[in-house]
Design a protein around this motif. Structure first.
Motif, PDB file in Angstrom:
ATOM      1  N   PHE A 193       0.836  -1.203   0.000  1.00  0.00           N
ATOM      2  CA  PHE A 193       0.000   0.000   0.000  1.00  0.00           C
ATOM      3  C   PHE A 193       0.873   1.257   0.000  1.00  0.00           C
ATOM      4  CE2 PHE A 193      -2.358   3.247   2.542  1.00  0.00           C
ATOM      5  CZ  PHE A 193      -3.306   3.559   1.573  1.00  0.00           C
ATOM      6  N   LEU A 194       1.944   1.251   0.783  1.00  0.00           N
ATOM      7  CA  LEU A 194       2.828   2.404   0.848  1.00  0.00           C
ATOM      8  C   LEU A 194       3.635   2.580  -0.437  1.00  0.00           C
ATOM      9  CD1 LEU A 194       4.066   2.236   4.557  1.00  0.00           C
ATOM     10  CD2 LEU A 194       2.312   3.720   3.553  1.00  0.00           C
ATOM     11  N   VAL A 195       4.002   1.490  -1.085  1.00  0.00           N
ATOM     12  CA  VAL A 195       4.685   1.573  -2.382  1.00  0.00           C
ATOM     13  C   VAL A 195       3.796   2.328  -3.373  1.00  0.00           C
ATOM     14  CG1 VAL A 195       5.470   0.243  -4.382  1.00  0.00           C
ATOM     15  CG2 VAL A 195       6.108  -0.484  -2.082  1.00  0.00           C
ATOM     16  N   THR A 196       2.511   1.946  -3.411  1.00  0.00           N
ATOM     17  CA  THR A 196       1.567   2.586  -4.326  1.00  0.00           C
ATOM     18  C   THR A 196       1.348   4.055  -3.961  1.00  0.00           C
ATOM     19  OG1 THR A 196       0.443   0.465  -4.613  1.00  0.00           O
ATOM     20  CG2 THR A 196      -0.746   2.423  -5.311  1.00  0.00           C
ATOM     21  N   ALA A 197       1.218   4.339  -2.654  1.00  0.00           N
ATOM     22  CA  ALA A 197       1.012   5.720  -2.212  1.00  0.00           C
ATOM     23  C   ALA A 197       2.228   6.596  -2.535  1.00  0.00           C
ATOM     24  CB  ALA A 197       0.724   5.743  -0.713  1.00  0.00           C
ATOM     25  N   LYS A 198       3.406   6.038  -2.358  1.00  0.00           N
ATOM     26  CA  LYS A 198       4.636   6.779  -2.648  1.00  0.00           C
ATOM     27  C   LYS A 198       4.720   7.146  -4.125  1.00  0.00           C
ATOM     28  CE  LYS A 198       9.628   6.480  -1.744  1.00  0.00           C
ATOM     29  NZ  LYS A 198      10.713   5.585  -1.230  1.00  0.00           N
ATOM     30  N   LYS A 199       4.318   6.247  -4.987  1.00  0.00           N
ATOM     31  CA  LYS A 199       4.305   6.521  -6.424  1.00  0.00           C
ATOM     32  C   LYS A 199       3.334   7.647  -6.761  1.00  0.00           C
ATOM     33  CE  LYS A 199       5.578   1.853  -7.958  1.00  0.00           C
ATOM     34  NZ  LYS A 199       5.076   0.596  -8.612  1.00  0.00           N
ATOM     35  N   LYS A 200       2.299   7.812  -5.926  1.00  0.00           N
ATOM     36  CA  LYS A 200       1.309   8.866  -6.131  1.00  0.00           C
ATOM     37  C   LYS A 200       1.666  10.128  -5.335  1.00  0.00           C
ATOM     38  CE  LYS A 200      -1.379   6.666  -8.937  1.00  0.00           C
ATOM     39  NZ  LYS A 200      -1.605   7.141 -10.314  1.00  0.00           N
ATOM     40  N   GLU A 201       2.928  10.204  -4.898  1.00  0.00           N
ATOM     41  CA  GLU A 201       3.509  11.398  -4.269  1.00  0.00           C
ATOM     42  C   GLU A 201       2.961  11.706  -2.885  1.00  0.00           C
ATOM     43  OE1 GLU A 201       3.203  14.553  -7.168  1.00  0.00           O
ATOM     44  OE2 GLU A 201       4.809  13.687  -8.389  1.00  0.00           O
ATOM     45  N   TRP A 202       2.541  10.668  -2.167  1.00  0.00           N
ATOM     46  CA  TRP A 202       2.249  10.832  -0.755  1.00  0.00           C
ATOM     47  C   TRP A 202       3.565  10.758   0.021  1.00  0.00           C
ATOM     48  CZ3 TRP A 202      -2.604  11.287   1.695  1.00  0.00           C
ATOM     49  CH2 TRP A 202      -3.707  11.197   0.845  1.00  0.00           C
ATOM     50  N   ASN A 203       3.643  11.489   1.121  1.00  0.00           N
ATOM     51  CA  ASN A 203       4.750  11.322   2.067  1.00  0.00           C
ATOM     52  C   ASN A 203       4.380  10.159   2.975  1.00  0.00           C
ATOM     53  OD1 ASN A 203       6.103  13.600   1.067  1.00  0.00           O
ATOM     54  ND2 ASN A 203       4.913  14.955   2.393  1.00  0.00           N
ATOM     55  N   VAL A 204       5.079   9.050   2.850  1.00  0.00           N
ATOM     56  CA  VAL A 204       4.626   7.825   3.499  1.00  0.00           C
ATOM     57  C   VAL A 204       5.545   7.381   4.630  1.00  0.00           C
ATOM     58  CG1 VAL A 204       3.507   7.029   1.383  1.00  0.00           C
ATOM     59  CG2 VAL A 204       5.836   6.266   1.895  1.00  0.00           C
ATOM     60  N   ALA A 205       4.917   6.738   5.604  1.00  0.00           N
ATOM     61  CA  ALA A 205       5.626   6.067   6.689  1.00  0.00           C
ATOM     62  C   ALA A 205       4.794   4.864   7.077  1.00  0.00           C
ATOM     63  CB  ALA A 205       5.805   7.004   7.883  1.00  0.00           C
ATOM     64  N   GLY A 206       5.436   3.889   7.716  1.00  0.00           N
ATOM     65  CA  GLY A 206       4.702   2.687   8.078  1.00  0.00           C
ATOM     66  C   GLY A 206       5.235   2.027   9.326  1.00  0.00           C
ATOM     67  N   VAL A 207       4.375   1.263   9.967  1.00  0.00           N
ATOM     68  CA  VAL A 207       4.722   0.494  11.159  1.00  0.00           C
ATOM     69  C   VAL A 207       4.335  -0.956  10.917  1.00  0.00           C
ATOM     70  CG1 VAL A 207       4.152   0.084  13.579  1.00  0.00           C
ATOM     71  CG2 VAL A 207       4.491   2.419  12.764  1.00  0.00           C
ATOM     72  N   GLU A 208       5.249  -1.868  11.229  1.00  0.00           N
ATOM     73  CA  GLU A 208       4.973  -3.295  11.102  1.00  0.00           C
ATOM     74  C   GLU A 208       5.839  -4.047  12.110  1.00  0.00           C
ATOM     75  OE1 GLU A 208       3.874  -6.785  10.777  1.00  0.00           O
ATOM     76  OE2 GLU A 208       2.808  -5.398   9.451  1.00  0.00           O
ATOM     77  N   PRO A 209       5.208  -4.739  13.072  1.00  0.00           N
ATOM     78  CA  PRO A 209       5.982  -5.450  14.098  1.00  0.00           C
ATOM     79  C   PRO A 209       6.658  -6.729  13.599  1.00  0.00           C
ATOM     80  CG  PRO A 209       3.630  -5.755  14.454  1.00  0.00           C
ATOM     81  CD  PRO A 209       3.763  -4.743  13.359  1.00  0.00           C
ATOM     82  N   ASN A 210       6.191  -7.298  12.503  1.00  0.00           N
ATOM     83  CA  ASN A 210       6.739  -8.570  12.035  1.00  0.00           C
ATOM     84  C   ASN A 210       8.044  -8.360  11.276  1.00  0.00           C
ATOM     85  OD1 ASN A 210       6.792 -10.763   9.620  1.00  0.00           O
ATOM     86  ND2 ASN A 210       5.942 -11.667  11.482  1.00  0.00           N
ATOM     87  N   THR A 211       9.109  -8.996  11.733  1.00  0.00           N
ATOM     88  CA  THR A 211      10.447  -8.804  11.159  1.00  0.00           C
ATOM     89  C   THR A 211      10.510  -9.228   9.697  1.00  0.00           C
ATOM     90  OG1 THR A 211      11.413  -9.204  13.341  1.00  0.00           O
ATOM     91  CG2 THR A 211      12.889  -9.353  11.454  1.00  0.00           C
ATOM     92  N   GLN A 212       9.945 -10.374   9.377  1.00  0.00           N
ATOM     93  CA  GLN A 212       9.985 -10.875   8.004  1.00  0.00           C
ATOM     94  C   GLN A 212       9.269  -9.917   7.050  1.00  0.00           C
ATOM     95  OE1 GLN A 212       8.029 -14.640   7.442  1.00  0.00           O
ATOM     96  NE2 GLN A 212       8.634 -14.835   5.295  1.00  0.00           N
TER      97      GLN A 212
END
Length: 277
Positions: free
Chosen positions: A98-117
């Motif tokens: 989702f963030l990859v797609t948002a970044k391509k659309k010029e959103w300033n993106v950040a994300g949180v994910e607890p799973n290491t993999q």
């Protein structure tokens, strides 16, 4: 049922085979998974847990990814219509698509994910995910999204307080969750795949989640259906029930759920747009 607060007993079909009961909370129309595991991370240790792996082995996996990719742009269009800013945080970002797609659309993106993999897979796509929320500043975000994540968090009140703290005034929380009042949920009952115990600790109705967010000074400004979810969830539910995906039967139930929801608004999954007040 003798105990009106008792809803149904469900089995963990993915990892352990253990049984859990769903019980209606006393304050909101929200079901709670009982008992809550002490080590819930152990219940995510499966190659079939697709949001952490990017797996695309089975036919069901392939359907999941086709629909997911189609919906990424749709989700951004929905968000764009309800916010003026472009600072976006995705909580429970999984492998970062989702963030990859948002970044391509010029959103300033950040994300949180607890799973290491999952974080490692996101990094390979150019998305650096944080492990938790501690590095984000108060009132710094225009949008925070949680795509099928809120049902996993141990403490709902604490999570929503964090959303309110991090969002700017009039910022928007975008929350997608399954709806246990949908036709497919009622049809499959204990086999309904979107209960997904014990990974899903909470189960929401429209009334329940709206009142919960209102308690934390959010107002609901929009609701959107995730119409493809009824088909995918029905496919998994058929496998839970019979041991086979049974595509034709799953398609029939998924379609029936969506058709009924046109009158009731009780879709299998819904996206809620809550604005900070």
């Amino acid at each position: 049922m003798a105990n009106k607060k008792f809803h149904v007993i469900c089995k963990d079909h993915l990892v352990s085979g253990e049984e859990f009961r769903l019980q209606l909370r006393s304050d909101f129309e929200i079901l709670e998974t009982i008992p809550k595991p002490e080590n819930v991370s152990a219940y995510y240790q499966s190659e079939d847990y697709i949001s952490h792996t990017d797996a695309s082995k089975s036919f069901t996996d392939k359907i999941y990814h086709v629909v997911k990719n189609f919906m990424l742009l749709q989700k951004l269009k929905w968000i764009h219509k309800v916010t003026k800013g472009n600072n976006l945080l995705d909580i429970g970002a999984g492998t970062g698509d989702f963030l990859v797609t948002a970044k391509k659309k010029e959103w300033n993106v950040a994300g949180v994910e607890p799973n290491t993999q999952a974080r490692k897979l996101a990094q390979e796509k150019g998305i650096e995910l944080k492990e938790d929320l501690t590095q984000f500043k108060d009132a710094s975000l225009d949008v925070i999204s949680m795509w099928h994540v809120l049902e996993h968090v141990p403490d709902l009140d604490s999570q929503i307080e964090n959303l309110a703290r991090l969002l700017k005034p009039n910022g928007v929380a975008v929350i997608a969750v399954p709806n246990f009042k949908s036709f497919d949920a009622k049809h499959y009952r204990k086999f309904w795949a979107a209960y997904d115990v014990p990974r899903h600790l909470w189960h929401f109705s429209q009334q329940g989640i709206t009142e919960l967010f209102k308690k934390h000074n959010f107002k609901k400004i929009q609701t959107k259906p995730l119409v493809f979810d009824s088909f995918y969830v029905s496919l998994l539910s058929e496998k839970n029930k019979t041991g086979q995906p049974n595509m034709l039967r799953a398609f029939k139930i998924g379609l029936q759920s969506n058709l009924k929801a046109q009158n009731t608004s009780e879709y299998s999954s819904l996206v809620y747009f809550f604005q900070k007040t």
